[in-house]
Design a protein around this motif. Structure first.
Motif, PDB file in Angstrom:
ATOM      1  N   ASP A  19       0.850  -1.201   0.000  1.00  0.00           N
ATOM      2  CA  ASP A  19       0.000   0.000   0.000  1.00  0.00           C
ATOM      3  C   ASP A  19       0.885   1.250   0.000  1.00  0.00           C
ATOM      4  O   ASP A  19       2.112   1.149  -0.089  1.00  0.00           O
ATOM      5  CB  ASP A  19      -1.001  -0.031   1.164  1.00  0.00           C
ATOM      6  CG  ASP A  19      -0.343   0.193   2.515  1.00  0.00           C
ATOM      7  OD1 ASP A  19       0.907   0.305   2.560  1.00  0.00           O
ATOM      8  OD2 ASP A  19      -1.053   0.251   3.518  1.00  0.00           O
ATOM      9  N   ILE A  25       0.739  -5.893   1.933  1.00  0.00           N
ATOM     10  CA  ILE A  25      -0.645  -6.179   2.363  1.00  0.00           C
ATOM     11  C   ILE A  25      -1.209  -7.460   1.751  1.00  0.00           C
ATOM     12  O   ILE A  25      -2.258  -7.946   2.149  1.00  0.00           O
ATOM     13  CB  ILE A  25      -1.592  -5.010   2.017  1.00  0.00           C
ATOM     14  CG1 ILE A  25      -1.649  -4.785   0.494  1.00  0.00           C
ATOM     15  CG2 ILE A  25      -1.167  -3.743   2.748  1.00  0.00           C
ATOM     16  CD1 ILE A  25      -2.810  -3.893   0.073  1.00  0.00           C
ATOM     17  N   LEU A  49      -5.615 -10.585   0.408  1.00  0.00           N
ATOM     18  CA  LEU A  49      -5.111  -9.816   1.553  1.00  0.00           C
ATOM     19  C   LEU A  49      -4.521 -10.723   2.631  1.00  0.00           C
ATOM     20  O   LEU A  49      -5.051 -11.797   2.914  1.00  0.00           O
ATOM     21  CB  LEU A  49      -6.241  -8.986   2.154  1.00  0.00           C
ATOM     22  CG  LEU A  49      -6.796  -7.875   1.246  1.00  0.00           C
ATOM     23  CD1 LEU A  49      -8.032  -7.250   1.888  1.00  0.00           C
ATOM     24  CD2 LEU A  49      -5.740  -6.800   0.979  1.00  0.00           C
ATOM     25  N   TRP A  51      -4.354  -9.716   5.647  1.00  0.00           N
ATOM     26  CA  TRP A  51      -5.229  -9.428   6.792  1.00  0.00           C
ATOM     27  C   TRP A  51      -6.114  -8.238   6.450  1.00  0.00           C
ATOM     28  O   TRP A  51      -5.743  -7.401   5.619  1.00  0.00           O
ATOM     29  CB  TRP A  51      -4.400  -9.087   8.039  1.00  0.00           C
ATOM     30  CG  TRP A  51      -3.439  -7.940   7.792  1.00  0.00           C
ATOM     31  CD1 TRP A  51      -2.164  -8.054   7.351  1.00  0.00           C
ATOM     32  CD2 TRP A  51      -3.706  -6.531   7.896  1.00  0.00           C
ATOM     33  NE1 TRP A  51      -1.606  -6.808   7.186  1.00  0.00           N
ATOM     34  CE2 TRP A  51      -2.530  -5.863   7.515  1.00  0.00           C
ATOM     35  CE3 TRP A  51      -4.818  -5.778   8.283  1.00  0.00           C
ATOM     36  CZ2 TRP A  51      -2.430  -4.471   7.504  1.00  0.00           C
ATOM     37  CZ3 TRP A  51      -4.722  -4.390   8.280  1.00  0.00           C
ATOM     38  CH2 TRP A  51      -3.530  -3.745   7.899  1.00  0.00           C
ATOM     39  N   THR A  52      -7.270  -8.164   7.066  1.00  0.00           N
ATOM     40  CA  THR A  52      -8.093  -6.954   6.964  1.00  0.00           C
ATOM     41  C   THR A  52      -9.097  -6.939   8.108  1.00  0.00           C
ATOM     42  O   THR A  52      -9.470  -7.989   8.628  1.00  0.00           O
ATOM     43  CB  THR A  52      -8.832  -6.871   5.611  1.00  0.00           C
ATOM     44  OG1 THR A  52      -9.405  -5.573   5.480  1.00  0.00           O
ATOM     45  CG2 THR A  52      -9.940  -7.896   5.488  1.00  0.00           C
ATOM     46  N   ASP A  53      -9.500  -5.739   8.489  1.00  0.00           N
ATOM     47  CA  ASP A  53     -10.562  -5.648   9.497  1.00  0.00           C
ATOM     48  C   ASP A  53     -11.761  -4.894   8.924  1.00  0.00           C
ATOM     49  O   ASP A  53     -12.668  -4.532   9.625  1.00  0.00           O
ATOM     50  CB  ASP A  53     -10.064  -4.990  10.779  1.00  0.00           C
ATOM     51  CG  ASP A  53      -9.514  -3.601  10.543  1.00  0.00           C
ATOM     52  OD1 ASP A  53      -9.653  -3.100   9.404  1.00  0.00           O
ATOM     53  OD2 ASP A  53      -8.929  -3.024  11.470  1.00  0.00           O
ATOM     54  N   ARG A  54     -11.726  -4.669   7.624  1.00  0.00           N
ATOM     55  CA  ARG A  54     -12.903  -4.066   6.993  1.00  0.00           C
ATOM     56  C   ARG A  54     -12.919  -4.389   5.507  1.00  0.00           C
ATOM     57  O   ARG A  54     -11.890  -4.651   4.894  1.00  0.00           O
ATOM     58  CB  ARG A  54     -12.948  -2.561   7.225  1.00  0.00           C
ATOM     59  CG  ARG A  54     -11.889  -1.784   6.480  1.00  0.00           C
ATOM     60  CD  ARG A  54     -11.913  -0.332   6.887  1.00  0.00           C
ATOM     61  NE  ARG A  54     -11.479  -0.178   8.273  1.00  0.00           N
ATOM     62  CZ  ARG A  54     -11.779   0.879   9.020  1.00  0.00           C
ATOM     63  NH1 ARG A  54     -12.526   1.843   8.539  1.00  0.00           N
ATOM     64  NH2 ARG A  54     -11.330   0.986  10.249  1.00  0.00           N
ATOM     65  N   VAL A  55     -14.113  -4.374   4.963  1.00  0.00           N
ATOM     66  CA  VAL A  55     -14.270  -4.565   3.515  1.00  0.00           C
ATOM     67  C   VAL A  55     -15.041  -3.353   3.028  1.00  0.00           C
ATOM     68  O   VAL A  55     -16.179  -3.126   3.435  1.00  0.00           O
ATOM     69  CB  VAL A  55     -15.038  -5.855   3.190  1.00  0.00           C
ATOM     70  CG1 VAL A  55     -15.270  -5.967   1.691  1.00  0.00           C
ATOM     71  CG2 VAL A  55     -14.278  -7.065   3.690  1.00  0.00           C
ATOM     72  N   ARG A  63     -10.609  -9.401  12.645  1.00  0.00           N
ATOM     73  CA  ARG A  63      -9.714  -9.399  11.482  1.00  0.00           C
ATOM     74  C   ARG A  63      -9.783 -10.755  10.783  1.00  0.00           C
ATOM     75  O   ARG A  63      -9.902 -11.779  11.438  1.00  0.00           O
ATOM     76  CB  ARG A  63      -8.269  -9.152  11.954  1.00  0.00           C
ATOM     77  CG  ARG A  63      -7.980  -7.717  12.285  1.00  0.00           C
ATOM     78  CD  ARG A  63      -6.779  -7.622  13.198  1.00  0.00           C
ATOM     79  NE  ARG A  63      -5.565  -8.123  12.551  1.00  0.00           N
ATOM     80  CZ  ARG A  63      -4.552  -7.346  12.170  1.00  0.00           C
ATOM     81  NH1 ARG A  63      -4.621  -6.045  12.325  1.00  0.00           N
ATOM     82  NH2 ARG A  63      -3.474  -7.862  11.629  1.00  0.00           N
ATOM     83  N   HIS A  90      -4.118   0.641   3.112  1.00  0.00           N
ATOM     84  CA  HIS A  90      -4.925  -0.469   3.606  1.00  0.00           C
ATOM     85  C   HIS A  90      -5.271  -0.194   5.069  1.00  0.00           C
ATOM     86  O   HIS A  90      -4.414   0.285   5.805  1.00  0.00           O
ATOM     87  CB  HIS A  90      -4.107  -1.759   3.472  1.00  0.00           C
ATOM     88  CG  HIS A  90      -4.813  -2.990   3.932  1.00  0.00           C
ATOM     89  ND1 HIS A  90      -6.051  -3.339   3.467  1.00  0.00           N
ATOM     90  CD2 HIS A  90      -4.468  -3.948   4.824  1.00  0.00           C
ATOM     91  CE1 HIS A  90      -6.436  -4.473   4.044  1.00  0.00           C
ATOM     92  NE2 HIS A  90      -5.489  -4.856   4.873  1.00  0.00           N
ATOM     93  N   PRO A  91      -6.484  -0.405   5.594  1.00  0.00           N
ATOM     94  CA  PRO A  91      -7.579  -1.160   4.960  1.00  0.00           C
ATOM     95  C   PRO A  91      -8.671  -0.273   4.372  1.00  0.00           C
ATOM     96  O   PRO A  91      -9.788  -0.759   4.221  1.00  0.00           O
ATOM     97  CB  PRO A  91      -8.102  -1.958   6.141  1.00  0.00           C
ATOM     98  CG  PRO A  91      -7.977  -1.033   7.292  1.00  0.00           C
ATOM     99  CD  PRO A  91      -6.742  -0.204   7.025  1.00  0.00           C
TER     100      PRO A  91
END
Lengths: 195, 422
Positions: A19, A25, A49, A51-55, A63, A90-91
């Motif tokens: 990113d 990422i 990804l 990892w992510t904690d939102r879309v 996460r 990101h994110p």
């Protein structure tokens, strides 16, 4: 990846994605073009990804890993030799759905090719792309060396396509412009191997 | 989704004569019948002769495992409309597909050789030389499948399938102690030494072979069965698995009754199906012997014609080449080359004097053993993928059980391969 040089989709898969804060990422999982014949510009990048904690704007309860998102190519800052850098952080990346798009890995790679007479040609060994002005364009579908060596009808078919579509770049590629339809079972080509 | 517009030729491809042939009987039943081939008959014969009724219990977990694996194939076939080779190619990579196909070609070719060996052995019991029977069988099956009319092929295969009843009749003629038989099915018995465990592994390895997964899924797709047919296909698979278990058990019972604990024969002297057939005569009567030999002959003939055809379809599907017995050689050269090479090559090897057939069968067993875990792992990953299977993915419980089953098969296969190589 050099401007103007052909590159195989299978070589782009797993290329690392960073990113704008230079954080690793994820990696390239997909590339998408608009679902219409002749559309060759890669409009979206599918990122697997880490990892992510939102879309999009949705905050997830926890996460997650193993999630693939489609990012518009406008959000790609640049393509380097061994990595792709996004212009956003990101994110909070802008993401889109796969609707109305052909995903090159899911819908094209390894798919059966059928000519206009209904003959099975072979499966797609690879999708060849070319980097032009910072964006990828689909050149065509690769026919393996073994197939070319063992089948004279395939060699004649490739030569015919090359003449008609002016592929020029060797005779091992089925030009993208020759692909008429992408269906769940197969890619339908606009020419016949029998002619 | 179907290809519309210029699709008439594509649709025509789906209506091959193989599809018509398979429409006669369910894919699950056919795959089970073909699985009782020369190698299978030999394994079950030796198991019955050496371990008696005490090894019969193995067929119950084996048939459950077989059903679980084949049901997944049937489900993947009806949900995706694609064969297993196509799904592996699309879900994984060309490299893995090529590796699996090469291994399958080696294993199936060795299986085809062993089936022609079964033809030779069965024919010789009836006084016909293998040097006459094998070329005739090879030419006959090649011509029948590729040149014969669909109705003729259908009738002959239906007739041939009846030979499996011969084993059930043989089992009765051998005069077993049925109470001992019943006890053998429900009580694991025998001495659990290395030889006994290897025999159990061989039975499972013979009963669950990689070609079966490719064959059944392709057959389901060729029949054009949709999700609404899933219940039928499950029943078809269950019937096939039970049919296989009954036939295999009948062979074991016949050999157990005739040879186990029979000092006049000597159980350990039985190491092949033809020996079992010949040795049955003085114990269970000449007719039992002939029935057993007829079963071996026709089962080998049946498997020897289906296996090369199945291999040609699978390989062409994996690489996207033209295939189908309704196509001319010039239209599908690779399909015909694979099919004909298997028939001609398999028969030719049998005709070479002094050919080490036991080694060929061991090679087949070892390659099958190495290939099965790879194929099952691919299957489980695909069957768990909601993008591919939609609502018909493996549930959590089923998936856990399936992984445990696969792990057990992994372990057993590694043991079998190690024991085969050492």
């Amino acid at each position: 990846m050099e401007e103007g040089e052909p590159v195989a989709l299978s070589d782009l898969l797993k290329v690392k994605v960073y990113d704008d804060e230079d954080r690793h990422i994820g990696h390239v999982q997909e590339m998408a073009v608009a679902a219409a014949p002749g559309q060759s510009v890669v409009g979206h990048l599918g990122v697997h990804l880490l990892w992510t904690d939102r879309v999009g704007g949705l905050l997830l309860v926890r996460r997650v890993e193993d999630l693939v998102v489609l990012v518009p190519w406008s959000a790609v800052a640049r393509v380097e030799a061994d990595r792709i850098i996004l212009a956003d952080s990101h994110p909070t990346l802008e993401v889109e759905t796969a609707e109305g798009k052909w995903l090159l890995r899911r819908d094209i790679l390894n798919k059966q090719m059928i000519d206009s007479s209904g003959n099975r040609i072979q499966r797609v060994d690879d999708v060849l792309l070319r980097l032009e002005g910072g964006a990828f364009r689909v050149d065509g579908l690769e026919v393996s060396r073994g197939m070319r060596m063992t089948s004279s009808s395939i060699r004649r078919f490739l030569a015919k396509l090359s003449r008609k579509y002016g592929a020029g770049e060797g005779s091992y590629v089925i030009p993208w412009a020759a692909v008429e339809k992408v269906e769940a079972e197969a890619l339908l080509l606009g020419e016949s191997v029998d002619d | 989704m179907t290809i519309k517009g210029k699709n008439s030729a594509y649709q025509r491809l789906k209506g091959s004569r193989l599809a018509l042939l398979l429409a006669v009987m369910g894919p699950g039943i056919i795959v089970s019948m073909v699985d009782n081939d020369a190698g299978g008959i030999a394994t079950y014969s030796v198991a019955g002769a050496r371990y008696g009724y005490e090894i019969l219990w193995v067929m119950i977990p084996t048939v459950v495992l077989l059903y679980m694996v084949q049901e997944m194939n049937a489900r993947m076939g009806v949900v995706t409309g694609k064969g297993l080779a196509a799904l592996i190619r699309e879900r994984f990579s060309l490299r893995l597909t090529a590796l699996v196909m090469v291994a399958m070609l080696v294993a199936n070719f060795a299986n085809t050789v062993s089936n022609f060996a079964g033809v030779a052995a069965g024919a010789e019991i009836f006084g016909v030389s293998g040097y006459v029977a094998v070329p005739l069988a090879a030419a006959g099956t090649w011509w029948l499948v590729l040149k014969g009319s669909y109705k003729t092929v259908e009738k002959i295969f239906l007739l041939v399938s009846l030979v499996y009843v011969a084993y059930i009749v043989s089992a009765f003629m051998a005069g077993p102690d049925w109470s001992e038989v019943a006890r053998g099915f429900v009580t694991p018995g025998g001495t659990f030494d290395v030889a006994y465990i290897l025999m159990i592994i061989t039975i499972i390895g013979t009963t669950i072979a990689p070609w079966m997964q490719f064959y059944q899924q392709s057959a389901v797709v060729d029949k054009g069965l949709g999700v609404e047919s899933l219940g039928f296909e499950r029943a078809d698979t269950a019937i096939g698995a039970v049919f296989l278990a009954v036939t295999a058990s009948a062979i074991m019972i016949a050999c157990a009754a005739a040879f186990f604990n029979n000092p006049e024969v000597g159980a350990t002297q039985i190491s092949s199906a033809e020996q079992a057939a010949l040795a049955l005569a003085p114990v269970a009567g000449e007719y039992a012997s002939y029935l057993f030999a007829a079963g071996l002959l026709f089962a080998s003939l049946f498997a020897g014609s289906i296996l090369p055809l199945s291999t040609a379809y699978t390989v062409c599907e994996a690489f996207g080449w033209e295939y189908g017995i309704d196509r001319k050689f010039s239209q599908a050269p690779k399909f015909y080359t694979v099919y004909t090479s298997f028939i001609v090559g398999g028969a030719a090897i049998i005709l070479i004097p002094g050919m080490p057939l036991i080694q060929v069968m061991l090679l087949s067993q070892a390659v099958n053993g190495l290939l099965l875990p790879v194929v099952l792992t691919c299957m489980l990953l695909i069957a768990r993928d909601r993008d591919v299977m939609g609502d018909h993915v493996n549930g959590d419980t089923y998936n856990t059980v399936a992984w445990v089953v696969v792990m057990v098969l992994f372990a057993l296969d590694i043991l079998l391969v190690v024991s085969t190589v050492l």
